[in-house]
Design a protein around this motif. Structure first.
Motif, mmCIF file in Angstrom:
data_model
loop_
_atom_site.group_PDB
_atom_site.id
_atom_site.type_symbol
_atom_site.label_atom_id
_atom_site.label_comp_id
_atom_site.label_asym_id
_atom_site.label_seq_id
_atom_site.Cartn_x
_atom_site.Cartn_y
_atom_site.Cartn_z
ATOM 1 N N ALA A 93 1.048 -1.263 0.031
ATOM 2 C CA ALA A 93 0.001 -0.046 0.041
ATOM 3 C C ALA A 93 0.907 1.278 0.080
ATOM 4 O O ALA A 93 0.386 2.279 -0.521
ATOM 5 N N THR A 94 2.101 1.107 0.540
ATOM 6 C CA THR A 94 3.136 2.225 0.627
ATOM 7 C C THR A 94 3.247 2.897 -0.897
ATOM 8 O O THR A 94 3.047 4.211 -0.736
ATOM 9 N N GLU A 95 3.364 2.143 -1.611
ATOM 10 C CA GLU A 95 3.705 2.722 -3.000
ATOM 11 C C GLU A 95 2.700 3.287 -3.460
ATOM 12 O O GLU A 95 2.542 4.217 -4.314
ATOM 13 N N SER A 148 -7.975 7.203 0.310
ATOM 14 C CA SER A 148 -8.517 6.299 1.411
ATOM 15 C C SER A 148 -7.589 5.287 1.785
ATOM 16 O O SER A 148 -7.889 4.325 0.961
ATOM 17 N N ASP A 149 -7.138 5.253 2.738
ATOM 18 C CA ASP A 149 -6.094 4.115 3.218
ATOM 19 C C ASP A 149 -6.829 2.982 4.048
ATOM 20 O O ASP A 149 -7.540 3.409 5.265
ATOM 21 N N GLU A 150 -7.201 1.790 3.253
ATOM 22 C CA GLU A 150 -8.247 0.963 3.916
ATOM 23 C C GLU A 150 -7.408 -0.431 3.854
ATOM 24 O O GLU A 150 -8.029 -1.293 3.736
ATOM 25 N N VAL A 151 -6.210 -0.290 4.468
ATOM 26 C CA VAL A 151 -5.388 -1.492 4.522
ATOM 27 C C VAL A 151 -6.099 -2.439 5.438
ATOM 28 O O VAL A 151 -5.846 -3.499 5.378
ATOM 29 N N TYR A 152 -6.676 -2.015 6.537
ATOM 30 C CA TYR A 152 -7.369 -2.852 7.408
ATOM 31 C C TYR A 152 -8.630 -3.349 7.230
ATOM 32 O O TYR A 152 -9.496 -3.592 8.391
ATOM 33 N N GLU A 153 -9.204 -3.089 6.054
ATOM 34 C CA GLU A 153 -10.671 -3.054 5.643
ATOM 35 C C GLU A 153 -11.423 -4.502 6.083
ATOM 36 O O GLU A 153 -12.477 -4.427 6.621
#
Ligand SMILES: Cc1ncc(COP(=O)(O)O)c(C=O)c1O
Length: 382
Positions: free
Chosen positions: A96-98, A197-202
């Motif tokens: 997700a970082t990139e 929208s950072d949803e890495v823990y969706e």
């Protein structure tokens, strides 16, 4: 001696690296950096091995292996009801970082303004700065970390091009409510503001709550780069595979940047993820219950301690307020915890521009139950 003028003069080494290194050095249980100490599904790992042995070792297509982009599109439709074009609206990225960096770079030109909410994941502000943007950091505070939407309204102006959000939220372990969505909608309607929208823990949302992805809301989705992480979902943060979903026009600009940063994402993992999503499309549905058990175990183990534990509504983090244990700053306190009590944690103040008066640290409970038991026993002795 040749010297460079830094574009990030205030930036030291990220706290995650600092604390993981300290944990190793002092033989501490590492509840600092957010990664599991267990592996992902065996079938997924078998598929990676298979693709490594069967010739999938060259450059993947720039936007991602088509089979995987298709599986992502199916998943987004099934979960959030949004129809996305796998060829033009999905890009697979090295973590997700990139994706976050490319999305910010696609939007922010020198002098543009961006809004983020403190405590903020530590890649957001540097990405804005590196693009010549001006970051407005709006604080939210322990214990409920609610967003002051009046302050957001007062900060937005004609130069605001970006608002970055993160739900479920690292480090606070809070999630957005429908009220937050409504406020965001009211503020952005008719504006030129894009959203990351950072949803890495969706998939890690507890107590039966639904994840409020911005992809559920067509008007918000039309201005959103939604960012996800296979690393978090399949206990494989070291594989560095994430993805971004955005409308074709936005994705076009995203891809211009992605092609010159990483060009593409590692191929065998992508083929394996495509196979796994096809064969086990429901696997991610088990994640919330899996981590909720760990959250409940960790909280119950710490209940007799002098730490105060605010709710953890999502992610694999638990905050702890430690003023009943120590009056030290959070940086000094995590130092002491690591060195003397052999448990590493993350100080929350580092995620703020102006840290408020609060004594709060973050534990990662993505660990085996025995590790959590041992860590809790040590924490009870503090
Ligand atoms: C909120 C948030 N965003 C993004 C990331 C980065 O995800 P990835 O490892 O897929 O690059 C993390 C990882 O800890 C995170 O917590």
């Amino acid at each position: 001696m040749l010297e460079l003028k830094s574009k990030l003069p205030g930036a030291g080494t990220t706290i995650f690296t600092v604390m993981s290194r300290m944990a190793l050095e002092h033989g501490a249980i590492n509840l600092s950096q957010g990664f599991p100490d267990f592996d992902g599904p065996p079938l997924l790992r078998e598929r990676v091995a298979w693709h490594l042995e069967h010739g999938h070792n060259q450059y993947a297509p720039m936007a991602g292996v088509p089979e995987l982009c298709e599986q992502i599109a199916h998943k987004v439709h099934a979960l959030y009801g949004r129809v996305v074009d796998p060829q033009r609206e999905v890009t697979v990225t090295p973590g997700a970082t990139e994706a976050i960096y490319c999305a910010v770079t696609a939007v922010v030109h020198p002098g543009d303004e961006a809004i983020i909410f403190d405590p903020a994941y530590d890649t957001y502000a540097p990405a804005i700065t590196l693009n010549g943007g001006i970051t407005h950091r709006i604080p939210t505070v322990y214990p409920d970390f609610r967003i002051d939407w009046d302050r957001v309204r007062g900060t937005v102006n004609e130069r605001t091009r970006l608002i970055m959000l993160n739900t479920p939220h690292n480090p606070s372990a809070t999630t957005w409510s429908q009220h937050d969505i409504d406020c965001l909608r009211e503020i952005t309607t008719g504006s030129r503001i894009c959203l990351v929208s950072d949803e890495v823990y969706e998939h890690i949302v507890f107590d039966g709550q639904a994840h409020l992805s911005l992809l559920r809301y067509p008007d918000l989705a039309s201005r959103t780069f939604a960012v996800f992480s296979f690393g978090k979902t399949y206990h494989a943060t070291g594989w560095r595979v994430g993805y971004c979903v955005a409308p074709a026009k936005l994705m076009q600009e995203f891809l211009r940047i992605h092609q010159f940063i990483n060009f593409s994402t590692n191929a065998p993992m992508q083929y394996a993820l495509a196979d796994f999503l096809r064969e086990c499309p429901q696997h991610h549905c088990t994640l919330a219950a899996f981590y909720q058990q760990k959250r409940d175990l960790f909280r119950s183990l710490l209940a007799p301690s002098a730490f105060r534990l605010p709710p953890s509504a999502g992610t694999f983090f638990q905050l702890a307020e430690y003023s009943g244990v120590s009056g030290a700053t959070d940086m000094d306190f995590v130092n002491r915890l690591t060195r003397e009590h052999k448990v590493a944690a993350i100080p929350v103040s580092v995620f703020y521009e102006h840290p408020p008066e609060q004594r709060v640290i973050r534990f990662c409970f993505a660990k085996g139950d025995d590790t959590l038991r041992e860590a809790a026993a040590r924490l009870l002795a503090v």
